[in-house]
Design an enzyme around this catalytic site. Structure first.
Site, PDB file in Angstrom:
ATOM      1  N   ASN A  25     -32.571  10.681  -0.262  1.00  7.73           N
ATOM      2  CA  ASN A  25     -33.428   9.551  -0.619  1.00  7.73           C
ATOM      3  C   ASN A  25     -34.587   9.484   0.378  1.00  7.73           C
ATOM      4  OD1 ASN A  25     -34.495   6.862  -0.458  1.00  7.73           O
ATOM      5  ND2 ASN A  25     -32.815   6.157  -1.729  1.00  7.73           N
ATOM      6  N   HIS A  54     -37.630   5.878   2.833  1.00  7.26           N
ATOM      7  CA  HIS A  54     -38.053   5.367   4.139  1.00  7.26           C
ATOM      8  C   HIS A  54     -39.075   6.256   4.841  1.00  7.26           C
ATOM      9  CE1 HIS A  54     -35.772   1.935   3.401  1.00  7.26           C
ATOM     10  NE2 HIS A  54     -34.689   2.646   3.168  1.00  7.26           N
TER      11      HIS A  54
HETATM   12  N1  PXP Z   1     -27.856   4.925  -3.532  1.00  9.48           N
HETATM   13  C1  PXP Z   1     -28.449   3.807  -4.032  1.00  9.48           C
HETATM   14  C2  PXP Z   1     -28.141   3.409  -5.435  1.00  9.48           C
HETATM   15  C3  PXP Z   1     -29.359   3.071  -3.251  1.00  9.48           C
HETATM   16  O1  PXP Z   1     -29.929   1.963  -3.757  1.00  9.48           O
HETATM   17  C4  PXP Z   1     -29.676   3.541  -1.962  1.00  9.48           C
HETATM   18  C5  PXP Z   1     -30.698   2.805  -1.137  1.00  9.48           C
HETATM   19  O2  PXP Z   1     -31.937   2.884  -1.754  1.00  9.48           O
HETATM   20  C6  PXP Z   1     -29.057   4.697  -1.501  1.00  9.48           C
HETATM   21  C7  PXP Z   1     -28.129   5.368  -2.295  1.00  9.48           C
HETATM   22  C8  PXP Z   1     -29.350   5.274  -0.147  1.00  9.48           C
HETATM   23  O3  PXP Z   1     -28.951   4.382   0.838  1.00  9.48           O
HETATM   24  P1  PXP Z   1     -29.332   4.680   2.342  1.00  9.48           P
HETATM   25  O4  PXP Z   1     -30.813   4.684   2.420  1.00  9.48           O
HETATM   26  O5  PXP Z   1     -28.706   3.547   3.082  1.00  9.48           O
HETATM   27  O6  PXP Z   1     -28.730   6.006   2.695  1.00  9.48           O
END
Ligand code: PXP
Length: 252
Positions: free
Chosen positions: A15, A18
């Site tokens: 993801n 950030h």
């Molecule tokens: N999965 C989902 C459905 C999410 O909403 C998020 C956060 O956007 C993540 C995974 C990833 O979470 P993190 O950024 O805490 O690893």
């Protein structure tokens, strides 16, 4: 030759939200989340996840358009169940759409989707996305009612919210963390047995990924914030490679 059955592989979705948070903090053009996605691909990621929030606090519309153009990996497009987001998803037709609950005032996605109470609306919401060829995933907690409802509304995938478990581990509350993990495990097994593909994500770190990577029923984890944070110290590519190594070790 071993007579052990092959364990199903587990995918790592990175993801990149950030990276965009950091870019937007200064209103600059860098760091570019598309560059991060290409680097993630080279470092061993199996997919890219991006959440277009209603307030565009990190990923913006143009990022989604550029990701669709630039990456060879499947894009998992996270979004709230709103008409605006549905139209954007139908325009881009990403590999997967993960529907998440969204509150303006939250810092991050706090809980799972209330599927059971919103089943009629979600059924109608999901149908055109499925017809467009997107795999529809619902981000839920470990409540058995949500798993049953996910099946009813036509989802193919459920992603379980691991954030509470990760918080408990970080707070050193071992007993509560074990109880949360046991509840997640039961729900994961139930969803898998019902024919849903199971993913897991939120708050996962080097220290909390192993129990999920070790579950055969879990086919994908999605990880962002920790990897981007760790990139400050070790670089994004090495952070992703280390996460991959830990996942593979847990699954072996
Ligand atoms: N999965 C989902 C459905 C999410 O909403 C998020 C956060 O956007 C993540 C995974 C990833 O979470 P993190 O950024 O805490 O690893």
């Amino acid at each position: 030759m071993s007579s052990q059955p092959m364990r199903p592989p587990i995918r790592l979705g990175v993801n990149i939200d950030h990276v965009a948070t950091l870019r937007n903090a200064r209103g600059s053009a860098y760091p570019d989340p598309v560059r991060a996605a290409l680097l993630a691909e080279a470092a061993g990621a199996d997919g890219i996840t991006a959440h277009l929030r209603e307030d565009r606090r990190h990923i913006v519309d143009d990022d989604i358009a550029r990701l669709m153009q630039a990456i060879a990996l499947p894009l998992n497009f996270e979004m709230a169940a709103t008409a605006e987001m549905q139209a954007i998803a139908l325009r881009h037709k990403p590999h997967a759409v993960c529907i998440v609950p969204e509150k303006r005032e939250e810092r991050t996605t706090e809980g799972g989707l209330e599927v059971a109470a919103d089943a009629n609306r979600l059924t109608g919401f999901i149908a055109p996305l499925r017809d467009a060829g997107c795999r529809v995933s619902l981000f839920i907690g470990h409540d058995a009612r949500q798993v049953e409802a996910a099946l009813r509304v036509g989802a193919s995938v459920v992603e379980f919210h691991t954030g509470h478990y990760c918080d408990l581990v970080a707070e050193g509350r071992a007993e509560a963390a074990e109880a949360e993990l046991a509840a997640l495990r039961r729900a994961i097994e139930a969803a898998h047995a019902a024919g849903l593909e199971v993913h897991a994500g939120h708050g996962l770190t080097f220290d909390t990924v192993a129990p999920f990577a070790a579950m055969d029923a879990v086919r994908e984890v999605n990880i962002g914030h920790f990897l981007v944070a760790e990139a400050v110290f070790m670089g994004l590519g090495p952070a992703i490679a280390e996460m991959r190594r830990r996942m593979d070790a847990a699954r072996a």
